[in-house]
Design a protein around this motif. Structure first.
Motif, PDB file in Angstrom:
ATOM      1  N   LYS A  86       0.812  -1.220   0.000  1.00  0.00           N
ATOM      2  CA  LYS A  86       0.000   0.000   0.000  1.00  0.00           C
ATOM      3  C   LYS A  86       0.843   1.268   0.000  1.00  0.00           C
ATOM      4  N   ASN A  87       2.029   1.216   0.552  1.00  0.00           N
ATOM      5  CA  ASN A  87       2.902   2.399   0.584  1.00  0.00           C
ATOM      6  C   ASN A  87       3.861   2.448  -0.604  1.00  0.00           C
ATOM      7  N   TYR A 118      -7.717   1.444  -1.826  1.00  0.00           N
ATOM      8  CA  TYR A 118      -6.477   1.752  -2.541  1.00  0.00           C
ATOM      9  C   TYR A 118      -6.492   3.115  -3.242  1.00  0.00           C
ATOM     10  N   TYR A 119      -7.489   3.940  -2.938  1.00  0.00           N
ATOM     11  CA  TYR A 119      -7.526   5.274  -3.555  1.00  0.00           C
ATOM     12  C   TYR A 119      -6.289   6.089  -3.192  1.00  0.00           C
ATOM     13  N   ASP A 120      -5.894   6.069  -1.943  1.00  0.00           N
ATOM     14  CA  ASP A 120      -4.697   6.820  -1.540  1.00  0.00           C
ATOM     15  C   ASP A 120      -3.430   6.205  -2.128  1.00  0.00           C
ATOM     16  N   THR A 121      -3.400   4.883  -2.195  1.00  0.00           N
ATOM     17  CA  THR A 121      -2.247   4.209  -2.804  1.00  0.00           C
ATOM     18  C   THR A 121      -2.119   4.591  -4.268  1.00  0.00           C
ATOM     19  N   ALA A 167      -3.229   7.318  -5.708  1.00  0.00           N
ATOM     20  CA  ALA A 167      -2.776   8.712  -5.797  1.00  0.00           C
ATOM     21  C   ALA A 167      -1.264   8.785  -5.576  1.00  0.00           C
ATOM     22  N   LEU A 168      -0.769   8.008  -4.630  1.00  0.00           N
ATOM     23  CA  LEU A 168       0.676   7.949  -4.382  1.00  0.00           C
ATOM     24  C   LEU A 168       1.413   7.432  -5.620  1.00  0.00           C
ATOM     25  N   HIS A 206      -8.239  12.848  -3.404  1.00  0.00           N
ATOM     26  CA  HIS A 206      -7.059  11.993  -3.296  1.00  0.00           C
ATOM     27  C   HIS A 206      -5.917  12.482  -4.195  1.00  0.00           C
ATOM     28  N   LYS A 212      -2.825  14.977  -3.025  1.00  0.00           N
ATOM     29  CA  LYS A 212      -1.554  14.261  -2.879  1.00  0.00           C
ATOM     30  C   LYS A 212      -0.460  14.929  -3.705  1.00  0.00           C
TER      31      LYS A 212
END
Length: 498
Positions: free
Chosen positions: A130-131, A187-190, A192-193, A242, A246
């Motif tokens: 995830k990161n 996984y929306y934040d993932t 975006a990352l 997101h 980000k």
């Protein structure tokens, strides 16, 4: 008597000189590509014909600012270039990017694999990461990145690159597949990352990415190759809550975000949602569109609607190509004939078949680009720059045509008429040019014009019919008479000092 004859002679010389260099003569350079064989050929003499068209330019009335013209860096194109001799590889890159070539100024590439990749791959190979600690662009190192960097070295003016994902890795999606499905909310934040990591990785390779489309073809592609579905609200929420924040937090708030990225008939519902309020509009810098809805209709009403909804945003054609077609090798005449078919010829629903008749590839490009420019589109980007004689390589065998076709086994290169068609725009209408008003007396002759930052004006004409036309082109109090051939594209360049 001798003195009178001398005066008459002087007057005659003055009149003749005035015809060639006088204040009422418009100084132009004319370049033509035609079914008869011209290929960006500079014309210096013209034969007047009976069909006369009056075209008047009004530079004081301006429309959109041009962001650029170009094509896409794909793994397929890059792989093929690496299989050619250095001489032919350099020839192609110079033809696209050098000052003496097409001078491409706006380009696209893919994030993760797409149909024009050799295999399926992702920059996030480790499931559950995830990161994105294992994020890697190693798949791009051998082919894609060298092609981009070599193009950068060839281009004197530079060019913008935007990137588009076809799909997240299957482990981030609700169907655990490359094809179809949706991004899981966890996984929306993932995801975006992922965009931020991509910017970092390409920056480390010396490549500055100008911006992104959020998702290539969010409606999907009939569940054939890499895709990931969004509806308008889902994409807008992803960008607003997101992706936009980000990129801003990571110091990439200046990167361009283009929403939608599919066919024009669906524009209204998408721009209504993307620009639903000030908070969502903040992160969308523009709208991306494709042309596969029809082989002839450029949907002017939809383009006008999208512009009026967000008049200060970009409206960019991000993909178009001669699709579902194996390239015709070294036969220029075929590209001017109405023999090509697209996906819709076989697969469109019966009520949409009328949008997909047979067509001439050159006509499709020229009509669409001029139609777009006359309806607020500010950038136009072709798909693959280079394909082989089969129309690949393509892991799904989704064969298409590119402006340049190569035979890597024989180390041969074929510049199709589509290359010259693109160059009529990309070479002469430069970034930051302004589209200007054109008064055209002939509805059958397509025409558009732009005033470049250096003050020069480029006029592009397209005569798709079988009879030539004489053009009376006027700018302020000056005029020039030229002729455009049957089945021809012309770019008329008027220098700054007219």
């Amino acid at each position: 008597m001798k003195q009178i004859n001398y005066i008459i002679l002087i007057m005659a010389i003055s009149i003749l000189t005035g015809c060639n260099e006088g204040t009422n003569n418009l100084n132009v350079e004319v370049y033509e590509t035609s079914a008869k064989g011209n290929k960006l050929t500079k014309l210096t003499s013209f034969t007047k014909v009976d069909s006369v068209v009056n075209i008047k330019l009004n530079p004081e009335k301006t429309f959109q600012t041009i962001s650029g013209f170009g094509g896409a860096f794909t793994e397929s194109s890059a792989y093929l270039l690496n299989r050619l001799s250095k001489k032919n590889r350099d020839t192609i890159l110079k033809a696209y990017f050098a000052k003496e070539g097409a001078r491409y100024s706006l380009t696209r590439t893919h994030m993760n694999s797409c149909d024009f990749s050799l295999t399926n791959y992702s920059y996030t190979p480790v499931e559950g990461d995830k990161n994105l600690e294992h994020f890697t662009i190693k798949e791009d190192i051998d082919d894609l990145i060298p092609m981009i960097k070599d193009a950068m070295a060839v281009s004197e003016d530079g060019f913008k690159i935007f990137a588009s994902p076809w799909s997240a890795a299957p482990w981030m999606k609700d169907n655990n597949s490359w094809v179809g499905g949706k991004l899981l909310p966890e996984y929306y934040d993932t995801w975006a990352l992922f965009f931020s990591k991509y910017l970092d990785a390409y920056k480390n390779e010396g490549i500055d990415i100008w911006g992104f489309t959020v998702e290539n073809e969010p409606h999907g592609n009939g569940n054939n190759w890499e895709s990931m579905h969004f509806n308008p609200k889902e994409m807008t929420d992803f960008v607003q809550f997101h992706l936009g924040p980000k990129l801003e937090a990571d110091g990439y708030g200046d990167k361009i975000i283009l929403g939608y990225d599919q066919n024009r008939a669906g524009l209204k519902e998408w721009v209504d949602e993307m620009y639903r309020d000030e908070a969502s509009s903040k992160y969308f810098h523009g709208t991306a569109i494709h042309w596969y809805e029809s082989t002839y209709d450029y949907f002017p009403e939809a383009l006008q609607y999208a512009h009026n909804k967000a008049p200060d945003k970009y409206l960019i054609e991000t993909e178009g190509c001669i699709d579902s077609q194996i390239p015709v090798w070294k036969d220029d005449a075929w590209y001017w004939k109405k023999e090509a078919t697209d996906w819709g010829w076989d697969w469109a629903p019966e009520e949409q078949k009328h949008l997909h008749p047979k067509y001439a590839p050159v006509n499709r490009y020229a009509r669409d680009i001029i139609g777009c420019l006359n309806n607020w589109v500010d950038g136009w980007v072709d798909w693959n720059m280079v394909l082989d004689r089969q129309g690949g390589p393509n892991w799904f065998e989704n064969w298409c045509i590119a402006p340049v076709i190569v035979d890597p086994n024989e180390d041969e290169v074929y510049f199709t008429p589509l290359y010259h068609t693109m160059a009529h725009f990309s070479k002469y209408i430069r970034p930051e040019a302004k589209i200007i008003e054109v008064e055209n007396s002939d509805k059958k002759l397509m025409a558009t014009a732009a005033k470049n930052p250096d003050g020069s004006i480029a006029v592009v004409l397209f005569n798709e019919f079988n009879t030539p036309k004489t053009i009376n082109l006027s700018l302020y109090d000056k005029m020039v008479e030229i002729t455009i051939d049957a089945q021809a594209i012309q770019t008329i360049v008027i220098p700054n000092k007219v």
